[in-house]
Design a protein around this motif. Structure first.
Motif, PDB file in Angstrom:
ATOM      1  N   PRO A   1      35.071  37.448  41.198  1.00  0.00           N
ATOM      2  CA  PRO A   1      34.439  38.743  41.469  1.00  0.00           C
ATOM      3  C   PRO A   1      35.165  39.518  42.577  1.00  0.00           C
ATOM      4  O   PRO A   1      35.294  40.746  42.486  1.00  0.00           O
ATOM      5  N   LEU A   2      35.658  38.814  43.611  1.00  0.00           N
ATOM      6  CA  LEU A   2      36.313  39.503  44.734  1.00  0.00           C
ATOM      7  C   LEU A   2      37.720  39.946  44.350  1.00  0.00           C
ATOM      8  O   LEU A   2      38.180  41.019  44.736  1.00  0.00           O
ATOM      9  N   GLN A   3      38.390  39.094  43.579  1.00  0.00           N
ATOM     10  CA  GLN A   3      39.803  39.319  43.312  1.00  0.00           C
ATOM     11  C   GLN A   3      40.028  40.176  42.063  1.00  0.00           C
ATOM     12  O   GLN A   3      40.909  41.026  42.038  1.00  0.00           O
ATOM     13  N   HIS A   4      39.237  39.916  41.023  1.00  0.00           N
ATOM     14  CA  HIS A   4      39.470  40.592  39.738  1.00  0.00           C
ATOM     15  C   HIS A   4      38.291  41.454  39.303  1.00  0.00           C
ATOM     16  O   HIS A   4      38.308  41.991  38.205  1.00  0.00           O
ATOM     17  N   GLN A   5      37.262  41.519  40.120  1.00  0.00           N
ATOM     18  CA  GLN A   5      36.062  42.301  39.781  1.00  0.00           C
ATOM     19  C   GLN A   5      35.444  41.834  38.459  1.00  0.00           C
ATOM     20  O   GLN A   5      34.968  42.642  37.661  1.00  0.00           O
TER      21      GLN A   5
ATOM     22  N   HIS B   1      22.229  49.914  37.346  1.00  0.00           N
ATOM     23  CA  HIS B   1      21.179  49.735  38.352  1.00  0.00           C
ATOM     24  C   HIS B   1      21.757  49.855  39.772  1.00  0.00           C
ATOM     25  O   HIS B   1      21.100  50.363  40.678  1.00  0.00           O
ATOM     26  N   PHE B   2      22.965  49.373  39.975  1.00  0.00           N
ATOM     27  CA  PHE B   2      23.582  49.397  41.311  1.00  0.00           C
ATOM     28  C   PHE B   2      24.484  50.608  41.525  1.00  0.00           C
ATOM     29  O   PHE B   2      25.083  50.738  42.578  1.00  0.00           O
ATOM     30  N   GLY B   3      24.609  51.458  40.523  1.00  0.00           N
ATOM     31  CA  GLY B   3      25.494  52.619  40.660  1.00  0.00           C
ATOM     32  C   GLY B   3      26.861  52.319  40.109  1.00  0.00           C
ATOM     33  O   GLY B   3      27.297  52.945  39.156  1.00  0.00           O
ATOM     34  N   THR B   4      27.540  51.308  40.704  1.00  0.00           N
ATOM     35  CA  THR B   4      28.870  50.948  40.202  1.00  0.00           C
ATOM     36  C   THR B   4      29.033  49.436  40.219  1.00  0.00           C
ATOM     37  O   THR B   4      28.272  48.736  40.890  1.00  0.00           O
ATOM     38  N   LYS B   5      30.047  48.978  39.500  1.00  0.00           N
ATOM     39  CA  LYS B   5      30.339  47.546  39.469  1.00  0.00           C
ATOM     40  C   LYS B   5      30.714  47.055  40.869  1.00  0.00           C
ATOM     41  O   LYS B   5      30.239  46.009  41.313  1.00  0.00           O
ATOM     42  N   SER B   6      31.544  47.812  41.589  1.00  0.00           N
ATOM     43  CA  SER B   6      31.962  47.294  42.902  1.00  0.00           C
ATOM     44  C   SER B   6      30.793  47.261  43.882  1.00  0.00           C
ATOM     45  O   SER B   6      30.736  46.381  44.738  1.00  0.00           O
TER      46      SER B   6
ATOM     47  N   PHE C   1      27.710  46.519  42.992  1.00  0.00           N
ATOM     48  CA  PHE C   1      27.005  45.285  42.623  1.00  0.00           C
ATOM     49  C   PHE C   1      27.702  44.074  43.240  1.00  0.00           C
ATOM     50  O   PHE C   1      27.060  43.209  43.854  1.00  0.00           O
ATOM     51  N   ILE C   2      29.033  44.017  43.111  1.00  0.00           N
ATOM     52  CA  ILE C   2      29.782  42.864  43.632  1.00  0.00           C
ATOM     53  C   ILE C   2      29.618  42.751  45.148  1.00  0.00           C
ATOM     54  O   ILE C   2      29.418  41.666  45.682  1.00  0.00           O
ATOM     55  N   GLU C   3      29.648  43.882  45.836  1.00  0.00           N
ATOM     56  CA  GLU C   3      29.443  43.863  47.297  1.00  0.00           C
ATOM     57  C   GLU C   3      28.081  43.302  47.680  1.00  0.00           C
ATOM     58  O   GLU C   3      27.949  42.597  48.670  1.00  0.00           O
ATOM     59  N   LYS C   4      27.050  43.667  46.904  1.00  0.00           N
ATOM     60  CA  LYS C   4      25.687  43.214  47.205  1.00  0.00           C
ATOM     61  C   LYS C   4      25.463  41.768  46.804  1.00  0.00           C
ATOM     62  O   LYS C   4      24.657  41.057  47.390  1.00  0.00           O
ATOM     63  N   MET C   5      26.139  41.352  45.732  1.00  0.00           N
ATOM     64  CA  MET C   5      25.857  40.047  45.118  1.00  0.00           C
ATOM     65  C   MET C   5      26.620  38.904  45.780  1.00  0.00           C
ATOM     66  O   MET C   5      26.119  37.788  45.842  1.00  0.00           O
ATOM     67  N   TYR C   6      27.840  39.167  46.269  1.00  0.00           N
ATOM     68  CA  TYR C   6      28.708  38.065  46.710  1.00  0.00           C
ATOM     69  C   TYR C   6      29.104  38.163  48.181  1.00  0.00           C
ATOM     70  O   TYR C   6      29.200  39.253  48.740  1.00  0.00           O
ATOM     71  N   ILE C   7      29.364  37.000  48.769  1.00  0.00           N
ATOM     72  CA  ILE C   7      29.897  36.945  50.130  1.00  0.00           C
ATOM     73  C   ILE C   7      31.303  37.551  50.086  1.00  0.00           C
ATOM     74  O   ILE C   7      32.122  37.154  49.247  1.00  0.00           O
TER      75      ILE C   7
END
Ligand SMILES: [Zn+2]
Length: 297
Positions: free
Chosen positions: A89-93, A170-175, A177-183
């Motif tokens: 998720p951090l590297q390749h979204q 729901h989160f607006g954008t994929k990035s 979501f990733i910011e909210k979901m992962y360390i």
């Protein structure tokens, strides 16, 4: 006997309905109860002599609740632990589908989710009878239908595309979501600075597929390189996704040599049990939700 405990989500069960989290309060109580019998250590310290039995706290999937809740509680109490990195998720979204399922079930009202899914599979409604057998443990009929449709009626690509659209919207954008979901990388750096051990979970959370060399290259080395580059960590511990899955026996037999020559000291399984010999490479764990009887909740 020494003990490793397996944690996933540490957040309020009412707020995260896609799986079975442990609440921050219950987590803290579990640590207090465990502290009466065990000394909390990093994985590498299991192999040093000690007076008390040792306990390693292990965290899978690098979801952000672990940083916000578990890490904060542990830092406050001065308790060390072992957190793992999932670099995809951090590297390749790219987010694993099971996390999209958890997110959709947690964040989007069941009725809305079902209405949108149902419009995709309306002609196949006779298949839904099966949902009651497979997902009997779900008390909500809609949840049974939602899970069955995503896992058994739609193809993997259709499910991913449906879930990505609804969750990212729901989160607006994929990035976002990733910011909210992962360390994130900066948060991992804070955890490392505070003395937490960081290890490899995976790149994309694929289960072991039977080809040890290729699997090591794509799912382990790739993540380890990310950790070295972004965190300055050369990982020495590994936690396989799904405990290795259906090829666990082959994984245990064929991946150990590759991991050892790359400098890994050991790995944590999902197999349930205490640690009988801390010199062993593959170590068993107990699920935090199964400690209830022994250590309260
Ligand atoms: Zn995992």
């Amino acid at each position: 006997m020494d003990l490793a405990i397996m944690y996933h989500y540490i957040c309020e069960p009412e707020e995260w309905k896609g799986s079975v989290p442990i609440s921050p309060k219950a987590f803290e109580k579990q640590l207090d109860d465990l502290a009466r019998q065990y000394e909390f250590v990093l994985p590498q310290d299991l192999r040093k002599p000690g007076k008390k039995p040792r306990c390693v706290l292990t965290f899978d999937d690098s979801t952000r609740d672990q940083y916000l809740h578990a890490f904060e509680i542990m830092r406050k109490k001065g308790i060390p632990g072992y957190f793992t990195v999932m670099s995809g998720p951090l590297q390749h979204q790219v987010v694993p589908v099971f996390h999209l399922v958890h997110a959709a079930l947690s964040l989007i009202p069941e009725l809305r989710l079902w209405e949108e899914l149902n419009s995709l599979v309306a002609q196949q409604s006779e298949k839904l009878e099966q949902a009651h057998k497979i997902y009997e443990y779900e008390s909500s009929v809609l949840r049974r239908y939602i899970k069955y449709t995503l896992n058994f009626i739609l193809t993997a690509e259709q499910s991913r595309s449906f879930l990505e659209t609804i969750v990212y919207h729901h989160f607006g954008t994929k990035s976002h979501f990733i910011e909210k979901m992962y360390i994130g990388v900066n948060e991992f750096a804070v955890m490392k600075q505070a003395g937490m051990e960081l290890g490899v979970h995976c790149t994309s959370h694929r289960p072991f597929d039977g080809n040890a060399e290729l699997y090591y290259k794509h799912e382990i080395e790739h993540c380890a390189n990310f950790m070295e580059e972004h965190l300055g960590v050369i990982p020495q511990w590994y936690t396989p996704p799904f405990g290795g899955g259906e090829h666990q026996g082959k994984m245990i037999a064929e991946l150990e040599g590759i991991l050892r020559s790359a400098g890994y000291q050991g790995a944590f399984l999902t197999k349930s049990g205490y640690i009988e010999k801390s010199q062993e490479f593959w170590l068993k764990r107990l699920d935090c939700n199964k400690l209830i009887g022994d250590f309260g909740r």
